[in-house]
Motif scaffolding. Structure first.
Motif, PDB file in Angstrom:
ATOM      1  N   UNK A  28      -0.297 -13.670   8.869  1.00 50.96           N
ATOM      2  CA  UNK A  28      -0.136 -12.379   8.195  1.00 50.96           C
ATOM      3  C   UNK A  28       0.771 -11.489   9.035  1.00 50.96           C
ATOM      4  N   UNK A  29       1.620 -10.735   8.373  1.00 50.30           N
ATOM      5  CA  UNK A  29       2.546  -9.847   9.060  1.00 50.30           C
ATOM      6  C   UNK A  29       2.540  -8.470   8.404  1.00 50.30           C
ATOM      7  N   UNK A  30       2.466  -7.449   9.243  1.00 52.86           N
ATOM      8  CA  UNK A  30       2.532  -6.071   8.781  1.00 52.86           C
ATOM      9  C   UNK A  30       3.961  -5.557   8.875  1.00 52.86           C
ATOM     10  N   UNK A  31       4.347  -4.772   7.892  1.00 50.74           N
ATOM     11  CA  UNK A  31       5.627  -4.086   7.973  1.00 50.74           C
ATOM     12  C   UNK A  31       5.516  -2.776   7.211  1.00 50.74           C
ATOM     13  N   UNK A  32       6.500  -1.936   7.358  1.00 49.69           N
ATOM     14  CA  UNK A  32       6.457  -0.647   6.679  1.00 49.69           C
ATOM     15  C   UNK A  32       7.857  -0.248   6.227  1.00 49.69           C
ATOM     16  N   UNK A  88       3.279   0.478   3.191  1.00 47.71           N
ATOM     17  CA  UNK A  88       2.967  -0.546   4.187  1.00 47.71           C
ATOM     18  C   UNK A  88       2.743  -1.860   3.457  1.00 47.71           C
ATOM     19  N   UNK A  89       3.221  -2.930   4.048  1.00 47.04           N
ATOM     20  CA  UNK A  89       3.109  -4.246   3.435  1.00 47.04           C
ATOM     21  C   UNK A  89       2.287  -5.172   4.324  1.00 47.04           C
ATOM     22  N   UNK A  90       1.567  -6.050   3.673  1.00 45.20           N
ATOM     23  CA  UNK A  90       0.876  -7.124   4.372  1.00 45.20           C
ATOM     24  C   UNK A  90       1.374  -8.436   3.770  1.00 45.20           C
ATOM     25  N   UNK A  91       2.231  -9.105   4.481  1.00 42.62           N
ATOM     26  CA  UNK A  91       2.747 -10.403   4.057  1.00 42.62           C
ATOM     27  C   UNK A  91       1.761 -11.470   4.498  1.00 42.62           C
ATOM     28  N   UNK A 149       0.868  -1.183   0.000  1.00 45.68           N
ATOM     29  CA  UNK A 149       0.000   0.000   0.000  1.00 45.68           C
ATOM     30  C   UNK A 149       0.902   1.229   0.000  1.00 45.68           C
ATOM     31  N   UNK A 150       0.944   1.898  -1.118  1.00 49.09           N
ATOM     32  CA  UNK A 150       1.709   3.135  -1.223  1.00 49.09           C
ATOM     33  C   UNK A 150       0.838   4.282  -0.749  1.00 49.09           C
TER      34      UNK A 150
END
Length: 121
Positions: free
Chosen positions: A67-71, A78-81, A21-22
Protein backbone atom coordinates in the motif's frame (compact mmCIF):
# COMPACT_ATOMS: atom_id res chain seq x y z
CA UNK A 1 -18.96 16.95 4.27
CA UNK A 2 -15.37 17.18 5.46
CA UNK A 3 -13.96 13.82 4.35
CA UNK A 4 -15.33 11.62 1.60
CA UNK A 5 -13.86 8.31 0.49
CA UNK A 6 -14.28 6.69 -2.88
CA UNK A 7 -12.70 3.97 -4.95
CA UNK A 8 -13.72 0.86 -3.10
CA UNK A 9 -14.96 -2.26 -4.84
CA UNK A 10 -14.46 -5.95 -5.34
CA UNK A 11 -11.24 -7.32 -6.74
CA UNK A 12 -9.57 -10.66 -7.11
CA UNK A 13 -6.63 -11.47 -4.89
CA UNK A 14 -3.46 -10.03 -6.35
CA UNK A 15 -5.31 -7.12 -7.88
CA UNK A 16 -5.21 -3.41 -7.11
CA UNK A 17 -7.50 -0.62 -6.01
CA UNK A 18 -6.93 3.04 -5.36
CA UNK A 19 -8.92 4.72 -2.64
CA UNK A 20 -9.40 8.46 -2.61
CA UNK A 21 -10.25 10.74 0.27
CA UNK A 22 -11.40 14.23 -0.58
CA UNK A 23 -10.84 16.54 2.37
CA UNK A 24 -12.14 20.01 3.08
CA UNK A 25 -9.39 22.59 2.73
CA UNK A 26 -9.06 23.74 6.31
CA UNK A 27 -8.68 20.17 7.53
CA UNK A 28 -6.41 19.04 4.70
CA UNK A 29 -3.87 21.73 5.47
CA UNK A 30 -3.53 21.21 9.19
CA UNK A 31 -4.44 17.64 10.17
CA UNK A 32 -2.77 14.29 9.94
CA UNK A 33 -4.68 12.10 7.52
CA UNK A 34 -5.07 8.43 8.20
CA UNK A 35 -6.67 5.33 6.77
CA UNK A 36 -8.30 2.72 8.94
CA UNK A 37 -10.23 -0.41 8.12
CA UNK A 38 -12.72 -2.62 9.82
CA UNK A 39 -13.42 -6.19 8.83
CA UNK A 40 -16.68 -7.90 9.79
CA UNK A 41 -16.59 -8.94 13.43
CA UNK A 42 -13.26 -7.27 14.05
CA UNK A 43 -12.14 -4.03 15.59
CA UNK A 44 -11.12 -1.09 13.49
CA UNK A 45 -7.41 -1.10 12.77
CA UNK A 46 -4.85 1.40 11.60
CA UNK A 47 -3.68 1.05 7.98
CA UNK A 48 -1.61 4.08 7.06
CA UNK A 49 -1.18 7.76 7.84
CA UNK A 50 0.35 10.90 6.43
CA UNK A 51 1.33 13.68 8.82
CA UNK A 52 0.60 17.23 7.81
CA UNK A 53 3.66 18.87 9.34
CA UNK A 54 6.52 16.74 8.07
CA UNK A 55 4.69 14.77 5.45
CA UNK A 56 5.87 11.58 7.10
CA UNK A 57 4.21 8.36 6.08
CA UNK A 58 3.43 5.41 8.30
CA UNK A 59 1.84 2.07 7.61
CA UNK A 60 1.01 -1.04 9.51
CA UNK A 61 3.36 -3.94 8.88
CA UNK A 62 0.79 -6.05 7.05
CA UNK A 63 0.48 -3.53 4.22
CA UNK A 64 4.05 -2.29 3.92
CA UNK A 65 5.39 -2.82 0.44
CA UNK A 66 1.87 -3.19 -0.94
CA UNK A 67 0.00 0.00 0.00
CA UNK A 68 1.23 3.49 -0.82
CA UNK A 69 0.01 6.86 0.39
CA UNK A 70 0.10 9.94 -1.78
CA UNK A 71 -1.56 13.33 -1.85
CA UNK A 72 -2.64 15.89 -4.40
CA UNK A 73 -2.54 19.30 -2.78
CA UNK A 74 -4.33 20.94 -5.70
CA UNK A 75 -7.31 18.67 -5.10
CA UNK A 76 -7.11 18.37 -1.28
CA UNK A 77 -7.13 14.64 -1.78
CA UNK A 78 -5.22 11.77 -0.25
CA UNK A 79 -4.87 8.46 -2.04
CA UNK A 80 -4.25 4.95 -0.82
CA UNK A 81 -2.90 2.79 -3.62
CA UNK A 82 -3.42 -0.82 -2.71
CA UNK A 83 -1.54 -3.47 -4.69
CA UNK A 84 -1.19 -7.22 -4.30
CA UNK A 85 -4.44 -7.30 -2.41
CA UNK A 86 -5.23 -10.26 -0.20
CA UNK A 87 -8.54 -11.56 1.12
CA UNK A 88 -7.51 -10.39 4.60
CA UNK A 89 -7.51 -6.81 3.29
CA UNK A 90 -11.28 -7.01 3.01
CA UNK A 91 -13.19 -4.48 5.06
CA UNK A 92 -14.64 -1.02 5.20
CA UNK A 93 -11.92 1.56 4.75
CA UNK A 94 -12.22 4.89 6.47
CA UNK A 95 -10.35 8.10 5.96
CA UNK A 96 -9.84 10.22 9.07
CA UNK A 97 -8.22 13.46 10.19
CA UNK A 98 -6.67 14.16 13.56
CA UNK A 99 -3.91 15.86 15.49
CA UNK A 100 -2.99 13.21 18.01
CA UNK A 101 -0.99 10.05 17.65
CA UNK A 102 -1.37 8.99 14.05
CA UNK A 103 -1.71 5.29 14.83
CA UNK A 104 -4.59 5.55 17.29
CA UNK A 105 -8.04 5.98 15.86
CA UNK A 106 -9.30 7.49 19.10
CA UNK A 107 -7.19 10.59 18.48
CA UNK A 108 -8.83 11.33 15.14
CA UNK A 109 -11.50 14.00 15.09
CA UNK A 110 -13.10 13.65 11.68
CA UNK A 111 -14.12 10.54 9.79
CA UNK A 112 -15.47 9.77 6.37
CA UNK A 113 -18.40 7.46 5.76
CA UNK A 114 -16.23 4.57 4.63
CA UNK A 115 -15.86 2.61 1.42
CA UNK A 116 -16.10 -1.16 1.08
CA UNK A 117 -13.16 -3.18 -0.20
CA UNK A 118 -13.71 -6.84 -0.92
CA UNK A 119 -10.92 -9.13 -2.05
CA UNK A 120 -11.89 -12.60 -3.25
CA UNK A 121 -9.87 -15.62 -4.26
Amino acid sequence: VQLRESGGGSVQAGGSLRLSCAVSGDIYRSYDLGWFRQAPGKEREFVAALTWSAGSRYATDSVKGRFTLSRDNAKNTVYLQMNSLKPEDTGVYYCAAGKGYWGNGRTYDYWGQGTQVTVFL
